[in-house]
Design an enzyme around this catalytic site. Structure first.
Site, PDB file in Angstrom:
ATOM      1  N   PHE A 149       0.813  -1.220   0.000  1.00  0.00           N
ATOM      2  CA  PHE A 149       0.000   0.000   0.000  1.00  0.00           C
ATOM      3  C   PHE A 149       0.845   1.269   0.000  1.00  0.00           C
ATOM      4  CE2 PHE A 149       1.068   0.014   4.495  1.00  0.00           C
ATOM      5  CZ  PHE A 149       1.175   1.358   4.766  1.00  0.00           C
ATOM      6  N   LYS A 173      -1.354  -7.119  -9.158  1.00  0.00           N
ATOM      7  CA  LYS A 173      -2.301  -7.189  -8.037  1.00  0.00           C
ATOM      8  C   LYS A 173      -1.896  -6.079  -7.074  1.00  0.00           C
ATOM      9  CE  LYS A 173      -3.103  -8.356  -4.238  1.00  0.00           C
ATOM     10  NZ  LYS A 173      -3.491  -7.375  -3.189  1.00  0.00           N
ATOM     11  N   GLU A 176      -4.982  -3.698  -1.773  1.00  0.00           N
ATOM     12  CA  GLU A 176      -6.427  -3.446  -1.683  1.00  0.00           C
ATOM     13  C   GLU A 176      -6.728  -2.186  -0.874  1.00  0.00           C
ATOM     14  OE1 GLU A 176      -4.557  -5.814  -0.432  1.00  0.00           O
ATOM     15  OE2 GLU A 176      -5.582  -7.095   1.011  1.00  0.00           O
ATOM     16  N   ARG A 177      -5.676  -1.580  -0.265  1.00  0.00           N
ATOM     17  CA  ARG A 177      -5.907  -0.357   0.514  1.00  0.00           C
ATOM     18  C   ARG A 177      -6.020   0.883  -0.368  1.00  0.00           C
ATOM     19  NH1 ARG A 177      -6.400  -3.539   3.854  1.00  0.00           N
ATOM     20  NH2 ARG A 177      -4.801  -4.707   4.939  1.00  0.00           N
ATOM     21  N   SER A 226       5.370  -6.883   3.395  1.00  0.00           N
ATOM     22  CA  SER A 226       5.973  -7.210   4.688  1.00  0.00           C
ATOM     23  C   SER A 226       6.736  -8.541   4.606  1.00  0.00           C
ATOM     24  CB  SER A 226       4.881  -7.285   5.752  1.00  0.00           C
ATOM     25  OG  SER A 226       3.943  -8.267   5.378  1.00  0.00           O
ATOM     26  N   CYS A 281       9.590   1.830   3.375  1.00  0.00           N
ATOM     27  CA  CYS A 281      10.519   0.744   3.679  1.00  0.00           C
ATOM     28  C   CYS A 281      11.936   1.269   3.822  1.00  0.00           C
ATOM     29  CB  CYS A 281      10.466  -0.314   2.599  1.00  0.00           C
ATOM     30  SG  CYS A 281      11.129   0.276   1.055  1.00  0.00           S
ATOM     31  N   GLU A 384       9.460  -4.005  12.970  1.00  0.00           N
ATOM     32  CA  GLU A 384       9.257  -2.850  12.087  1.00  0.00           C
ATOM     33  C   GLU A 384       7.985  -2.158  12.571  1.00  0.00           C
ATOM     34  OE1 GLU A 384       7.785  -3.628   8.059  1.00  0.00           O
ATOM     35  OE2 GLU A 384       9.137  -2.077   7.323  1.00  0.00           O
TER      36      GLU A 384
HETATM   37  P1  NAD Z   1       1.568  -6.582   3.165  1.00  0.00           P
HETATM   38  O1  NAD Z   1       2.601  -7.638   3.224  1.00  0.00           O
HETATM   39  O2  NAD Z   1       0.491  -6.576   4.174  1.00  0.00           O
HETATM   40  O3  NAD Z   1       0.830  -6.615   1.740  1.00  0.00           O
HETATM   41  C1  NAD Z   1       1.537  -6.589   0.527  1.00  0.00           C
HETATM   42  C2  NAD Z   1       0.725  -7.298  -0.545  1.00  0.00           C
HETATM   43  O4  NAD Z   1       0.568  -8.665  -0.189  1.00  0.00           O
HETATM   44  C3  NAD Z   1      -0.671  -6.721  -0.747  1.00  0.00           C
HETATM   45  O5  NAD Z   1      -0.941  -6.680  -2.115  1.00  0.00           O
HETATM   46  C4  NAD Z   1      -1.565  -7.707  -0.018  1.00  0.00           C
HETATM   47  O6  NAD Z   1      -2.829  -7.824  -0.610  1.00  0.00           O
HETATM   48  C5  NAD Z   1      -0.815  -9.027  -0.140  1.00  0.00           C
HETATM   49  N1  NAD Z   1      -0.989  -9.899   1.024  1.00  0.00           N
HETATM   50  C6  NAD Z   1      -1.138  -9.524   2.323  1.00  0.00           C
HETATM   51  N2  NAD Z   1      -1.239 -10.593   3.115  1.00  0.00           N
HETATM   52  C7  NAD Z   1      -1.155 -11.689   2.319  1.00  0.00           C
HETATM   53  C8  NAD Z   1      -1.186 -13.085   2.556  1.00  0.00           C
HETATM   54  N3  NAD Z   1      -1.317 -13.586   3.775  1.00  0.00           N
HETATM   55  N4  NAD Z   1      -1.059 -13.908   1.500  1.00  0.00           N
HETATM   56  C9  NAD Z   1      -0.913 -13.432   0.262  1.00  0.00           C
HETATM   57  N5  NAD Z   1      -0.886 -12.111  -0.026  1.00  0.00           N
HETATM   58  C10 NAD Z   1      -1.000 -11.246   0.984  1.00  0.00           C
HETATM   59  O7  NAD Z   1       2.366  -5.186   3.157  1.00  0.00           O
HETATM   60  P2  NAD Z   1       1.771  -3.696   3.201  1.00  0.00           P
HETATM   61  O8  NAD Z   1       1.239  -3.434   4.572  1.00  0.00           O
HETATM   62  O9  NAD Z   1       0.893  -3.449   2.044  1.00  0.00           O
HETATM   63  O10 NAD Z   1       3.101  -2.850   2.962  1.00  0.00           O
HETATM   64  C11 NAD Z   1       3.972  -2.472   3.982  1.00  0.00           C
HETATM   65  C12 NAD Z   1       5.165  -3.407   4.058  1.00  0.00           C
HETATM   66  O11 NAD Z   1       5.851  -3.434   2.819  1.00  0.00           O
HETATM   67  C13 NAD Z   1       6.203  -2.954   5.068  1.00  0.00           C
HETATM   68  O12 NAD Z   1       6.676  -4.083   5.752  1.00  0.00           O
HETATM   69  C14 NAD Z   1       7.299  -2.344   4.212  1.00  0.00           C
HETATM   70  O13 NAD Z   1       8.575  -2.340   4.797  1.00  0.00           O
HETATM   71  C15 NAD Z   1       7.245  -3.221   3.029  1.00  0.00           C
HETATM   72  N6  NAD Z   1       7.842  -2.585   1.853  1.00  0.00           N
HETATM   73  C16 NAD Z   1       9.039  -3.063   1.425  1.00  0.00           C
HETATM   74  C17 NAD Z   1       9.654  -2.471   0.345  1.00  0.00           C
HETATM   75  C18 NAD Z   1      10.968  -3.006  -0.153  1.00  0.00           C
HETATM   76  O14 NAD Z   1      11.338  -2.682  -1.266  1.00  0.00           O
HETATM   77  N7  NAD Z   1      11.683  -3.783   0.633  1.00  0.00           N
HETATM   78  C19 NAD Z   1       9.046  -1.400  -0.313  1.00  0.00           C
HETATM   79  C20 NAD Z   1       7.801  -0.949   0.146  1.00  0.00           C
HETATM   80  C21 NAD Z   1       7.210  -1.552   1.244  1.00  0.00           C
END
Ligand code: NAD
Length: 499
Positions: A149, A173, A176-177, A226, A281, A384
């Site tokens: 998101f 994909k 969804e937020r 994450s 991140c 984090e």
């Molecule tokens: P998230 O992991 O909750 O969601 C990311 C994606 O995964 C979304 O599209 C979501 O729909 C999907 N998802 C969530 N739970 C899932 C599951 N159980 N099974 C399959 N798919 C699932 O992350 P977020 O809250 O959207 O984003 C924040 C996180 O992303 C933070 O931890 C941040 O550090 C990380 N991030 C990392 C980078 C990088 O390049 N390392 C860049 C941006 C954000």
């Protein structure tokens, strides 16, 4: 309430699964739209039409594909203000920060305009008697991206621009937020001349993600989010034989040496620690001053800066430093961790609890927090937080500070502030972290380099954007070629060797 859709084969398509999720305006704390959550059948249909469209796109010469991206860049600049407004409304970040989100994605589109050069293969003449060898980079076919998101424009563009420039079809994909901007980007690409089916946007949650991971026609998947989800997606995708790159969470340390310009370090820390409400991140979440005197000077400079910060909705204009968190759950999690920090004995040097904004009482705003005297056993250090909370971990000397950064399980970014070239060089060389800043707090590499963390911040071999992205979204095929004049003497029964 606005009904969002998917974007399939060149047009917006309503969801058919019967499932949907609320999309919020986090500043108001109100649901403003419903996003459909795709079923496995909807994902499989999107992949199937992408697979049908892909061969013709791959057959177009790379310069033609690059021209589509060139036009996309023009259209994105044309619509920048509109896109930034929608992005801020759903995410909560300030308008200048939303423009930065779009701009950092756009720069990767610009880089990908160089596809004809980046896709050139290798050629060895006369590798054996009458034998020439050449390697070419061919698209995977259908690739997919799963986005977080916090950068709803930048990360999808980091994924789909190189993928389509290489001749793949791509199934995105989004989170969804905040799914509206990715849908608008897909429309802009279509206006730029991208053939139908080459970029499919399928909205959804875990069900859609699992469908992507299990679909045999999807050969490569990029994930950003994450760490627990990155690990899960990486293993499931690899088990299904796909090429995977999965980027996870972070805990980025900024080391402040005694010789650093303390005003510069304090400015850098507030910008990188609290910008976008800490939902980056590459945000700095741990300050590591070296020596007690440095720590006291740093804290003394941070407190007034933090207390002067302005928090508010993006509609309040340029003066706002950061906005709300993305959801009520995110706000709850951050405030819960703040309580755990207090409970475990850290000093709360700036207390943002109880922050309220008149007229926005239901918004997901969190005031800024600064912790001092944090220790490594505390949850606020181990986890984090992803909120406006900066922890200070005091180190007695440089080696101890370096050790703190190296021992943490995350390895996305880090920085050192110093005037000493020798220390800076030593730090850059030894630290086991993917992206390093020297007097730069958020060292996000530019589009023509690559972006990726180490340790639990990145899974897979190839980074995002830069030359790595062209490797990730292509496969190498090597042709060994000899023309009939070479076998005039009849059949050869032993393996050919170089004379
Ligand atoms: P998230 O992991 O909750 O969601 C990311 C994606 O995964 C979304 O599209 C979501 O729909 C999907 N998802 C969530 N739970 C899932 C599951 N159980 N099974 C399959 N798919 C699932 O992350 P977020 O809250 O959207 O984003 C924040 C996180 O992303 C933070 O931890 C941040 O550090 C990380 N991030 C990392 C980078 C990088 O390049 N390392 C860049 C941006 C954000």
């Amino acid at each position: 309430m606005q009904e969002l859709s998917h974007f399939i084969t060149g047009k917006r398509v309503k969801g058919t699964s019967g499932r949907s999720a609320d999309v919020y305006n986090p500043a108001l704390g109100e649901a403003i739209a419903k996003v459909p959550l795709a079923s496995k059948e909807e994902v499989d249909a999107a992949v199937a039409t992408a697979a049908e469209a892909q061969p013709a796109w791959a057959a177009a010469n790379p310069q033609r594909r690059a021209r589509v991206l060139m036009e996309f860049v023009r259209l994105l600049n044309r619509d920048m203000d509109k896109l930034a407004e929608v992005l801020s409304r759903e995410h909560g970040k300030t308008l200048p920060d939303a423009r930065g989100d779009l701009q950092r994605g756009l720069e990767v589109a610009e880089f990908c305009i160089g596809a004809p050069h980046l896709l050139k293969g290798e050629y060895s003449e006369s590798a054996g008697a009458g034998i020439d060898l050449y390697s070419m980079r061919q698209p995977l076919g259908v690739a997919a991206g799963i986005a977080p998101f916090n950068f709803p424009a930048m990360i999808p563009m980091w994924q789909f621009c190189p993928a389509i420039a290489c001749g793949n079809a791509f199934v995105l994909k989004p989170s969804e937020r905040d799914p509206s901007v990715p849908l608008m980007l897909a429309e802009l690409l279509q206006e730029a001349g991208l053939p139908d089916g080459i970029l499919q946007v399928v909205n959804g949650d875990k069900e859609a993600v699992d469908a992507i991971l299990d679909n045999p026609a999807v050969l490569g998947v990029g994930f950003v989010g994450s760490t627990p989800v990155a690990q899960y997606i990486y293993s499931r995708g690899c088990a299904n034989g796909k090429r995977m790159q999965c980027f996870g969470g972070a805990k980025n340390h900024l080391i402040v040496m005694p010789d650093a310009d303390m005003d510069q370090a304090a400015d850098a820390l507030v910008g990188s620690g609290y910008g976008a409400a800490g939902e980056r991140c590459m945000a700095i979440s741990v300050a590591v001053p070296v020596g007690e005197a440095t720590a006291d000077r740093l804290i003394g400079k941070l407190i007034p800066r933090i207390e002067q910060m302005k928090i508010g909705p993006y509609t309040a204009g340029q003066d706002i430093d950061y906005g709300p968190l993305v959801t009520a759950t995110a706000k709850e999690k951050v405030l819960g961790l703040v309580e755990s920090g207090v409970g475990q004995g850290a000093t709360l040097a700036v207390d943002g609890r109880g922050f309220a904004l008149q007229g926005y009482e239901k918004g997901f705003f969190v005031g800024p927090h600064l912790f001092d005297r944090v220790t490594r056993d505390m949850e606020i250090y181990k986890q984090e937080i992803f909120g406006p909370v900066l922890s200070t971990l005091r180190a007695q000397n440089y080696e101890e500070a370096l050790g703190y950064a190296m021992d943490h399980e995350y390895g996305n970014g880090t920085a050192i502030f110093t005037r000493d070239g020798d220390t800076a060089r030593d730090f850059a060389q030894r630290v086991n972290i993917g992206m390093v800043g020297i007097n730069v707090p958020i060292p996000v590499p530019l589009a023509y380099h690559t972006f990726g963390g180490w340790k639990k911040s990145g899974f897979g071999d190839l980074n995002q954007h830069g030359p790595d992205s062209f490797r990730f979204y292509t496969r190498t095929k090597t042709v060994t070629c000899r023309w009939p004049s070479g076998i005039k003497e009849g059949g050869e029964f032993s393996i050919p060797v170089m004379e």
